[in-house]
Design an enzyme around this catalytic site. Structure first.
Site, PDB file in Angstrom:
ATOM      1  N   GLN A 311       0.831  -1.206   0.000  1.00 30.55           N
ATOM      2  CA  GLN A 311       0.000   0.000   0.000  1.00 30.55           C
ATOM      3  C   GLN A 311       0.867   1.258   0.000  1.00 30.55           C
ATOM      4  O   GLN A 311       0.538   2.249  -0.654  1.00 30.55           O
ATOM      5  CB  GLN A 311      -0.921  -0.003   1.226  1.00 30.55           C
ATOM      6  N   GLU A 312       1.975   1.217   0.702  1.00 31.82           N
ATOM      7  CA  GLU A 312       2.845   2.382   0.811  1.00 31.82           C
ATOM      8  C   GLU A 312       3.647   2.635  -0.473  1.00 31.82           C
ATOM      9  O   GLU A 312       3.732   3.774  -0.943  1.00 31.82           O
ATOM     10  CB  GLU A 312       3.826   2.199   1.981  1.00 31.82           C
ATOM     11  N   SER A 313       4.241   1.581  -1.033  1.00 34.30           N
ATOM     12  CA  SER A 313       5.214   1.788  -2.113  1.00 34.30           C
ATOM     13  C   SER A 313       5.042   0.881  -3.320  1.00 34.30           C
ATOM     14  O   SER A 313       5.804   0.999  -4.277  1.00 34.30           O
ATOM     15  CB  SER A 313       6.628   1.570  -1.558  1.00 34.30           C
TER      16      SER A 313
END
Length: 514
Positions: A311-313
């Site tokens: 989700q972040e990267s």
């Protein structure tokens, strides 16, 4: 997200049902005895269910599923052990019930007029709609009149009953029942192009689209229909009365709402491109970092850590946002310094730092929050800051909700965008809508990773279950399944075929077509 007009019947309906059952029980000379006392005497509650992602399954060698969790709570309330009796088809469950092999069926069965002729149901705990499913990339039928290849459904299901009715309206509608498969097996066959169409409940479709993004909804074939647990119709109302009381209490204490949020709350509108891309990167990129996630997860599930990173990267170690966060876990410069992380772009340092930071946030979440929900509060803090997470809890309380319940707090997060509400908080404006979506996405990715990681084991378990039922059909001795980690013991019983009764019998067994 599956369509549910409302999660539960109103309290008034529950009260009416309870009063009716109590009156029936009071009129019986054997009230308070018989079936309920027999369950307590044997010290065991036998519950029939379907082996599926929405009802009951073994995930990571532990039992899970909404119906399983509710049944476990009911058994605990009676002070008896739970014995799960899983099957792959509804008809098998009906046979078990009619022969007294199970006390009731807890398998999210749709409450239909036909079934009410033979069964009685507990109050509904959610609603479902029947969906016609086809493979993405194939022509989407505009109506049932466009169907040229057979619609394949499970024998004994409400979907078969629906097609029986629809075939009278659409002359020549091609369809057939599957004697051995189950709903999830048919969805897999649609995804693989082996069959053209099937019909399943929207809840099952939503769960399986996260693993088979090729599945597409063609049309809705039924209005929202309540689901409930099914019991045989008999004079003894003791078990039925206990179940009515149980569901009333679980509605009052919020258990039903919590379980609904746990199993369906993160399943929003399906995104084919996102899901397809995610699964592709699971196969191609995740193996590069898996050992690092496993090494630094510690008491967390490494797949949760991997879901957060995606989700972040999107598992891009060079990722960087306009706010300056960087790396696989998108750490801020200040957080990295506090954690002793020198290079945020280094995969190992980033994962190590992200795992440590997440653990700090989980530990900071107030102990009044249930242990199994602390992670969602911590993820909000990871995304937009601990202070804003506390503000969302304050707004929840201000609005009359429960600040310790994720189902209430997540609905307060979008209010942090609105001056009317964030002016009442300590830390002010925050991107609460994005935080709620952030947590929902991670939950979906995490669930998909768990399913992906367990696929081979689950397919072997399902093969063994099917073989057990084939053994029953040939009158050979079936193998027992492994005992679950909490002491429940899924078993494969030995029902005998049930002949449908003649119309008009007063104590009807369950018919094979129900």
């Amino acid at each position: 997200m599956h369509s549910r007009v409302s999660l539960f019947h109103t309290r008034v309906n529950l009260l009416i049902l309870l009063i009716g059952v109590l009156l029936l029980s009071a009129c019986s000379p054997q009230a308070g005895q018989n079936q309920l006392n027999e369950i307590k005497r044997r010290g065991e509650l036998r519950v029939g269910t379907l082996y599926s992602s929405t009802t009951y399954r073994l995930l990571d060698s532990a039992p899970t599923g909404l119906d399983y969790e509710l049944a476990k709570r009911f058994a605990d309330s009676l002070g008896v052990r739970l014995k799960i009796v899983p099957a792959f088809q509804t008809q098998q469950l009906f046979d078990l019930l009619s022969h007294g092999k199970v006390d009731f069926i807890a398998a999210a069965l749709a409450v239909t007029p036909k079934r009410l002729q033979w069964l009685r149901f507990t109050p509904s705990y959610y609603l479902v709609q029947q969906k016609l499913v086809y493979r993405n990339g194939k022509p989407r039928p505009g109506s049932l009149a466009d169907i040229k290849e057979p619609i394949v459904v499970v024998k004994g299901s409400s979907h078969a009953d629906l097609l029986q009715s629809l075939s009278q309206q659409f002359d020549g509608l091609p369809w057939r029942v599957e004697d051995e498969g189950d709903g999830e097996a048919l969805l897999r066959e649609v995804a693989e192009g082996k069959i053209a169409y099937t019909i399943v409940d929207d809840t099952l479709l939503a769960q399986n689209q996260r693993f088979y993004p090729e599945l597409a909804e063609a049309m809705t074939l039924s209005p929202p229909t309540p689901v409930g647990w099914a019991l045989s119709r008999q004079e003894d109302d003791t078990l039925y009365a206990a179940l009515i009381d149980f569901f009333g209490q679980r509605q009052q204490d919020g258990t039903l709402a919590k379980l609904d949020e746990k199993y369906f709350g993160h399943v929003q509108a399906f995104d084919y491109v996102d899901t397809h891309t995610f699964l592709q990167r699971v196969r191609e990129i995740l193996p590069k970092y898996r050992q690092l996630f496993e090494s630094y997860a510690q008491d967390l599930d490494w797949r949760l850590l991997a879901a957060i990173s995606y989700q972040e990267s999107h598992w891009n170690e060079e990722a960087r946002s306009y706010t300056g966060v960087r790396g696989l876990m998108m750490l801020t410069l200040d957080t990295a310094k506090e954690l002793g992380i020198a290079d945020r772009k280094d995969p190992e340092q980033s994962i190590k730092g992200g795992a440590a930071y997440l653990r700090q946030l989980i530990d900071k979440v107030p102990d009044s929050v249930p242990k199994d929900e602390k992670i969602w509060f911590a993820l909000v803090a990871y995304n937009m800051g601990y202070g804003h997470m506390l503000d969302a809890r304050r707004l929840t309380k201000l609005r009359g909700g429960n600040p310790d319940a994720w189902r209430d707090v997540k609905d307060s997060l979008p209010l942090l965008h609105e001056a009317k509400w964030y002016s009442k908080t300590r830390y002010g404006y925050a991107r609460g809508r994005e935080a709620r979506l952030y947590v929902n996405n991670i939950r979906r990715y995490y669930q998909s990773l768990r399913m992906y990681d367990a696929t081979e084991r689950q397919q072997e378990e399902r093969r063994q279950f099917r073989q057990s039922w084939l053994n029953i059909a040939t009158r050979s001795q079936p193998e027992m399944t492994d005992t679950a980690t909490d002491g429940t013991a899924p078993v494969t019983p030995e029902p005998q075929p049930v002949a449908p009764p003649a119309t008009g019998q007063s104590r009807d067994p369950i018919p094979s077509s129900s």
